[in-house]
Enzyme design. Sequence first.
Site, PDB file in Angstrom:
ATOM      1  N   LYS A 148       0.857  -1.190   0.000  1.00 41.67           N
ATOM      2  CA  LYS A 148       0.000   0.000   0.000  1.00 41.67           C
ATOM      3  C   LYS A 148       0.887   1.232   0.000  1.00 41.67           C
ATOM      4  O   LYS A 148       1.887   1.263   0.728  1.00 41.67           O
ATOM      5  CB  LYS A 148      -0.864   0.024   1.251  1.00 41.67           C
ATOM      6  N   HIS A 161      -0.177   6.812   2.917  1.00 38.03           N
ATOM      7  CA  HIS A 161      -1.278   7.769   2.897  1.00 38.03           C
ATOM      8  C   HIS A 161      -1.224   8.602   4.175  1.00 38.03           C
ATOM      9  O   HIS A 161      -0.339   8.404   5.026  1.00 38.03           O
ATOM     10  CB  HIS A 161      -2.622   7.074   2.712  1.00 38.03           C
ATOM     11  N   HIS A 218      -0.248   7.384   7.576  1.00 39.14           N
ATOM     12  CA  HIS A 218       1.137   7.037   7.929  1.00 39.14           C
ATOM     13  C   HIS A 218       1.951   8.239   8.371  1.00 39.14           C
ATOM     14  O   HIS A 218       3.082   8.091   8.830  1.00 39.14           O
ATOM     15  CB  HIS A 218       1.863   6.422   6.719  1.00 39.14           C
TER      16      HIS A 218
HETATM   17  N1  ARG Z   1       2.063  -2.281  10.437  1.00 36.05           N
HETATM   18  C1  ARG Z   1       1.238  -1.705  11.436  1.00 36.05           C
HETATM   19  C2  ARG Z   1       0.188  -0.821  10.787  1.00 36.05           C
HETATM   20  O1  ARG Z   1       0.365  -0.369   9.672  1.00 36.05           O
HETATM   21  C3  ARG Z   1       2.005  -0.879  12.431  1.00 36.05           C
HETATM   22  C4  ARG Z   1       3.054  -1.640  13.186  1.00 36.05           C
HETATM   23  C5  ARG Z   1       3.388  -1.005  14.493  1.00 36.05           C
HETATM   24  N2  ARG Z   1       4.422  -1.685  15.176  1.00 36.05           N
HETATM   25  C6  ARG Z   1       4.284  -2.822  15.895  1.00 36.05           C
HETATM   26  N3  ARG Z   1       5.328  -3.348  16.443  1.00 36.05           N
HETATM   27  N4  ARG Z   1       3.113  -3.387  16.018  1.00 36.05           N
HETATM   28  O2  ARG Z   1      -0.832  -0.554  11.390  1.00 36.05           O
END
Ligand code: ARG
Length: 565
Positions: free
Chosen positions: A129, A132, A135
Amino acid sequence: MSNVKNTICEKVCEYVASKGASLTVENALSLLETPSDSKMGDLALPCFKLSKLLRSRPDGIAAELASALNGMEGVEKVEAVGGYLNFFFGNAKYLSDLQSVLKTEFPALKAIGEGKTVVLDFSSPNIAKRFHLGHLGTTVIGNAVRNIYNFCGYKTVSINYLGDWGTQNGKQIVAYKKWSSREILERDGIKELERIYVLFGKEAEKDPSLNDQARAAFKELERGNEEYLEIWRLFKEISMREYTQTYKRLGIEFDVWGGESFYTDKMPAIVEELRQKELLKLDAGASIVDLSEWNMPPALILKSDGTTLYPTRDIAAAQDRYNEYKFDKCLYVTSAGQSLHFAQWFKVTELMGKEWAKDLVHIPYGTMSFGGEKLASRTGNIILLNDVFDEAVAKARAIIEEKNVAHENKEEISEAVGIGAVLFSALSNSRIKDTNFTWEGTLSFEGNTGPYVQYTYARAASVLRRGNGGNDYSNHTLAPEEAELIRKLCEFEETVKRAANEFEPSIISRFALNVCTLFNQFYHNCRILGSGGETEQFRLALTEAARNILGNCLDLLGIKRTEEI
Ligand code: ARG
């Protein structure tokens, strides 16, 4: 400053002792305040707490202390006003304070984190993705917090924990095999991945069996199916190409790219440990950790089909990070929407008896919207970060052209100002508050904006290019604007410390805005260039100090310094 403060506190303690009570210098220091208005002095001691301790009226204590402390070295005047004791430091003190903010190194700050390691997990997009608006927060808050901790002398490790391992990857594989090909993917990049993901969502509404296929595909991935792994690697490579470009544009670097997939082989040990510690419960075929005692829904560890879940991977990843870095703190920057997830698995690590459980910190932030529009990622109607940056840069360019200055490096300046504007907006509210961007609020050169700070920085830089500074100004008598500015600049170290303790970059942004207001007042009311003699030398030195501090603030926020605008 700190010497005078210490002496004041020692004397206050002596006074308290003479009344038969006791107070430590440290406790006395914590009572001191900086008055918001310099007419109330440079430092104040509210006597209300002492009043409880000594069982007498605060105004009486203030009056007695005022006469005991008057004539102290480094203090021009001590005044009792109501229950407050106000200290005025006077000219000499300001001149010596100026020295302390003229330096570019801050050893007292650097000493705070010496020998300590902070791991920061931020940005961490789910692959396939594009970036956006959702983020923006994690990326820029994470980066600023990292800069702040670096500045305080910590060793920092920034980790991009890519979301590259979950059912959504199963969906992408099914969608790819049905509706795409390597050729199209190579040509259209991450856009194609998005297209087929959205398509999958639509098709699955009509044919729910697609979801079963996706789950099966992810299970195959976890089993190590080579064909699927190869497709997945391609998704990841294409996504990372796109992300790296954006990070480069923002000047953000990661020490480690360790996505969720990296921890697959580390999960069985965690599941085993949970089992041995008798923390796992079977619930409709799934394995969970019951958290009802702490009023939380259970943490899901294994699905009924045996595949692992987001919390399982986070626990395994934290253990791995501890083994690797022996962190003093491990920080996670995500939207507040994930607060429960973090509270749950943090609790699980505590129940497992991990000594590092107490050092895990979730840093949540509010939603960011644009002109009142929230993003709706699943419908494909999203606000892309690169579009926001491009538009900001275009608008910055237009404003700079309108100002009609002939710049050789107009492009570079527009890029720095446009991007800086968006970053500053994302970093100027308390992070937990929701932020709504508007172009006027973001790009104006006069409001509480990034361009205003960059412009003020450039103004100071330009004065310094034209003037020859010196350091002979011991007889200069300060104007009120000058004293105010020095006073504010001296709060820099305290401000950085607070921002670090609270994981709150907005403390730096707001401080920078205050410095700008005071610098601009000084700039308009006090002639710098051509004022001659000690006055000119002093004012140039003050300008340099302001530029240093503003430059440091911009660096901490991850915003580019602009030497000219
Ligand atoms: N990939 C996740 C998202 O886009 C965020 C990850 C955050 N870090 C973690 N260790 N869970 O929502």
